[in-house]
Write an enzyme that holds these catalytic residues in place. Structure first.
Site, PDB file in Angstrom:
ATOM      1  CB  SER A 344      34.333  38.834  30.808  1.00  0.00           C
ATOM      2  OG  SER A 344      33.981  38.940  32.295  1.00  0.00           O
ATOM      3  CG  ASP A 345      39.029  41.036  35.197  1.00  0.00           C
ATOM      4  OD1 ASP A 345      40.398  40.130  34.945  1.00  0.00           O
ATOM      5  OD2 ASP A 345      38.646  41.138  36.345  1.00  0.00           O
TER       6      ASP A 345
END
Length: 912
Positions: A344-345
């Site tokens: 995940s960013d």
């Protein structure tokens, strides 16, 4: 005296440790560097620009469009599709137009479902192109002109002002549009490119990247890179080269290859045998034999498998759409069930991508409300700066005095009489304030911590607080005011701390993902200290590594992959790094999900098995992703995981049922055709195929048992179980065949015999229609069938289909009539037999292991994997043994200590 010493300690000489910003640097070749010596006041000549345009090409991203017709044809590819298409061609050759129409119809339905569901997906490259500026101001031939960005070339002198989208990668020159020197830095928002949560101040000589946004200031820059050579261009290139076959397609092809193998081998054997046995006879003519094996092939191959799979995924996609999860690529619904790592960013995905107030440091008995009020008094109204905006927003939300105002620029009880805005030399804002109640005047200052601490004469406690905040990745701002009656003497109010906070649901989403066996890794372009702080607030471990670990030349790819597996995330990454993390994990056989919202996430979103673009994402991220979340936050990802796992169970149950049916069908008819030259009439075989597969479509709405861990197909297990169940069904079929032949006298007569004498056809039709079909009640789950009962609709359709078959053989028409009692007994035996097979299935699932697979089919890869697992198990046991030994020592120590204490108490008692 003590007070003096204490004061001197308080006013010590500690220095604020400023966090260093690590800027990504592009290398410039000496040849290109030589082209960047353009005179800023004149720019390139038209001739020079034309030459460089021919050399470097236009400043635009290469556009790759896929022909819609070719895309539609791609849905007719794959192992099973090819086998079905061959059957379709053969049916046309022999003139069996009924089979031809049925098979072609199923092929078209499957292709249309996939094409229509995915047709809304836009090209990721198109969206990347839209993020670029369209026009820019550039010096050419001594004149400042407006050009299309596509006409820019390396060496061009461009002007960047507030609000501009940077048209190409460039190097800041530190001068204004007309050649004057500029003191301030250029404030650039490049969060969509690098993932950094805060705008970055760029000074002379620094690089600005194409498609980032100017938030403050103005400067000229010399263009260094254009088109596909830019930072964003390389991201576009990573997207364009990512065209790997999907995981689901690989699984279907492996299943298809197995079915093709057994179908071709057995049918070819029958064909050769028939041609040799009936050579010179009417039955031995090639077209007649071909017609016979065509019927067997059509009945054996799972012509409905792609359609059932597509419909099941399409229904799942609609269920997800109701939860604001939009599926762009249909097969992503199935692949999401197998995802075990979710990358995940951070910025805008796990966090809000907006600066907010955090816990402040307070001095001189001031309160948190005081810090907010005084920082608001020193805030510049209307400034296009995220820090000033955060200060104003927090104060207006939390301070009662600022709520319900008639005029937003007025502060009840106070009046701003003068204001000095922020500039790069003073690094503070300062306001002169009049207290309307007391008519007293004082000054308020807000700015860089070291400046404010110096302003108040030094404060070691404040320095320690600022350094502590910096180590946690929080941005600090000092706030001070003059003391009553003295406009030259300042005192510290406190330090406000700012952070891009986690979304309210992010921590809970990560916890639920972990509970479901999905490991969440944060991969961000932001600084390492910020990543660690956010990870801590999200309840993640703080094993965050710098992106340098991903490109360490001293480590092998296996070592780097181990870093990716064990780390909780990486910081200071660029798009290539995110792409590499996903690629390395996939090479280990791990199915990877990726969430993101920016241009910098697009390549990894495209590369991942399941790319998920979050709410508020850029067009580039949305187009590169397979799934788009319309609701803010990540909580809907859990809904997606649960729905996809339910869909996976339905698809696996159908695959197990259909492969079992094919194995059973081929084994039984191979023997009876070879031994007795007997088979069911073509129309009955086709009827079984159509009715049963159409009925099985309702599996898309069946109840499903959602697994607690990521799902895997385990093709070896699936095929082995299908063979075992197929053998059991074949044994039952042979029992029916011989009992009704030898006991009831229903002989296996040729199709030319009178219909009333061919009762064995009706018995075997009913049995072959019902026995494998009822098995789907068992294949729905790994446990016993009653642990999770089927939905009423599913059960009614499956049973209803066999009741139709029962009525057909009782009343005749398409089949010879048989006594109702015999037909009902055949149907009941099929129903009871599925319960027996259910016990066989459960026992196989319970005793099945990878070790058993590696023993039965000992490939080199499986042997190596088994050895690795055994070594890891031994190592884990050693760790647990060590822990047990430590516990034993601790217990013994505690016991000895207890005895000593008791003895000491007794001795003390005796002494007394």
């Amino acid at each position: 005296m003590s007070e003096k010493i204490e004061g001197e300690h308080h006013k010590g000489q500690l220095e604020v440790q400023e966090a260093e910003h690590h800027e990504h640097c592009d290398e410039i070749s000496p040849e290109l560097e030589a082209l960047l010596k353009t005179d800023p006041k004149h720019g390139l000549t038209a001739t020079e620009a034309a030459t460089r345009l021919a050399q470097f090409g236009p400043n635009e991203l290469a556009e790759v469009k896929r022909n819609p017709f070719l895309k539609f044809l791609s849905y007719f590819t794959g192992a099973i599709a090819y086998l079905i298409e061959v059957a379709c061609i053969i049916s046309a050759v022999v003139g069996d137009w009924l089979d031809f129409g049925i098979i072609l119809g199923l092929l078209l339905v499957n292709a249309c479902i996939g094409f229509v569901e995915e047709s809304k997906a836009e090209s990721a490259l198109d969206a990347l192109r839209q993020t670029l500026a369209l026009k820019t101001r550039c010096w050419r031939d001594g004149h400042l002109v407006e050009l299309d960005v596509a006409a820019l070339v390396p060496g061009d002198i461009i002007v960047l002002r507030l609000g501009d989208i940077v048209p190409a990668d460039g190097r800041l020159l530190g001068i204004g549009a007309t050649g004057e020197a500029t003191e301030g830095d250029l404030l650039i928002d490049q969060s969509a490119l690098t993932g950094e949560s805060l705008p970055v101040a760029k000074s002379k000589g620094k690089t600005v990247y194409s498609s980032s946004i100017v938030k403050q200031g103005q400067q000229m820059a010399v263009v260094t890179k254009t088109g596909g050579d830019t930072f964003i261009g390389r991201a576009a290139n990573l997207i364009s080269i990512t065209t790997e076959e999907g995981h689901f397609q690989k699984i279907i092809n492996r299943i298809g290859n197995f079915l093709i193998l057994i179908t071709v081998v057995l049918v070819a054997t029958i064909m050769v045998y028939q041609l040799v046995r009936f050579r010179g006879q009417e039955e031995g003519r090639f077209m007649i034999v071909l017609s016979k094996i065509l019927v067997l092939t059509v009945a054996a191959i799972p012509v409905g498998l792609p359609t059932v799979m597509s419909v099941t995924m399409a229904v799942g996609a609609k269920q997800l759409a109701a939860k604001k999860v939009i599926v762009k690529r249909l097969t992503a619904v199935e692949e999401m069930a197998s995802v075990s790592v979710l990358c995940s960013d951070k910025t805008g995905t796990l966090t809000l991508n907006e600066l907010t107030f955090d816990e402040p440091y307070l001095a001189n008995n001031y309160s948190a409300e005081d810090v907010l009020l005084y920082s608001y008094l020193a805030a510049e109204a209307g400034a296009n700066d995220p820090i000033e905006f955060a200060v104003r927003t927090a104060a207006e939300d939390q301070l009662e005095i600022l709520k319900g105002r008639t005029h937003k620029h007025e502060i009840p009880g106070f009046k701003v009489t003068s204001f000095l805005p922020f500039n790069s030399s003073t690094k503070l804002t300062q306001a002169t304030i009049t207290n309307l109640q007391t008519n007293s005047t004082f000054k308020v200052a807000k700015g860089a911590p070291q400046v404010i601490i110096h302003l108040v004469g030094g404060d070691d406690d404040a320095v320690r607080a600022v350094n502590s905040l910096a180590k946690r990745g929080l941005r600090a701002l000092g706030v001070a005011r003059t003391v009553e009656g003295n406009m030259d003497r300042w005192e510290l109010i406190g330090m406000i701390s700012l952070i891009d906070p986690p979304r309210p649901d992010s921590a809970e989403t990560i916890r639920r993902c972990n509970d479901m066996g999905v490991s969440v890794k944060m991969i961000t372009g932001d600084q390492l200290i910020i990543a660690k702080e956010v990870a801590h607030r999200l309840g993640m471990q703080r094993v965050m590594l710098d992106a340098g670990h991903l490109i360490d030349a001293d480590k092998s790819e296996d070592e780097i992959t181990e870093h990716c597996i064990r780390a909780d995330g990486f910081a200071h990454v660029i798009p290539e790094h995110k792409y590499r993390v996903v690629d390395l994990l996939q090479k280990r056989g791990i199915l990877v999900g990726m969430t993101g919202d920016g241009v910098n996430d697009a390549p990894a979103l495209k590369k991942a098995n399941v790319g998920i673009a979050v709410h508020g994402c850029t067009d580039a991220a949305r187009s590169a992703a397979d799934i788009v979340l319309l609701a803010p936050g990540l909580s809907t990802i859990v809904d997606g995981l649960m729905t996809s796992r339910a869909i996976f169970q339905r698809m696996r149950s159908y695959a197990l049922y259909r492969i079992t049916s094919t194995v059973h069908f081929l084994m039984f008819f191979f023997v009876v055709v070879m031994a007795y030259d007997w088979s069911l009439p073509a129309h009955l075989l086709i009827l079984i195929c159509i009715l049963n597969d159409l009925a099985t479509l309702v599996i898309a709405v069946d109840n499903a048992q959602i697994s607690a861990r990521p799902d895997k197909w385990r093709i070896g297990q699936l095929i082995t179980m299908s063979i075992v169940l197929g053998i059991c069904l074949s044994a039952l079929s042979f029992a029916h065949f011989f009992i009704f032949w030898k006991v009831y006298g229903y002989e296996p007569l040729p199709h030319k015999a009178p219909i009333e004498l061919r009762k064995l056809e009706s018995i075997m039709y009913l049995h072959i229609s019902s026995a494998p079909h009822f098995v789907i009640f068992s294949t729905r789950l790994a446990g016993y069938f009653w642990e999770n009962l089927p939905s009423p609709i599913f059960a009614a359709v499956i049973i209803g289909t066999q009741i139709i078959a029962l009525l057909m053989v009782i009343f005749g028409g398409l089949t010879p009539k048989v006594p109702a009692g015999e037909a009902i007994v055949v149907l009941l035996i099929s129903f009871v037999f599925f319960i027996i097979l259910d016990v066989v299935k459960v026992q196989m699932f319970r005793h099945w292991s990878f070790e058993l697979t590696a023993t039965l089919v000992p490939t080199s890869a499986r042997r190596a994997k088994l050895a690795t697992r055994k070594a890891a198990k031994i190592q884990q046991q050693r760790v647990w043994n060590s822990i047990d030994n430590v516990r034993k020592v601790a217990v013994m120590t505690a016991v000895v200590s207890s005895f000593k204490n008791e003895n000491q108490k007794e001795s003390y008692g005796e002494t007394k």
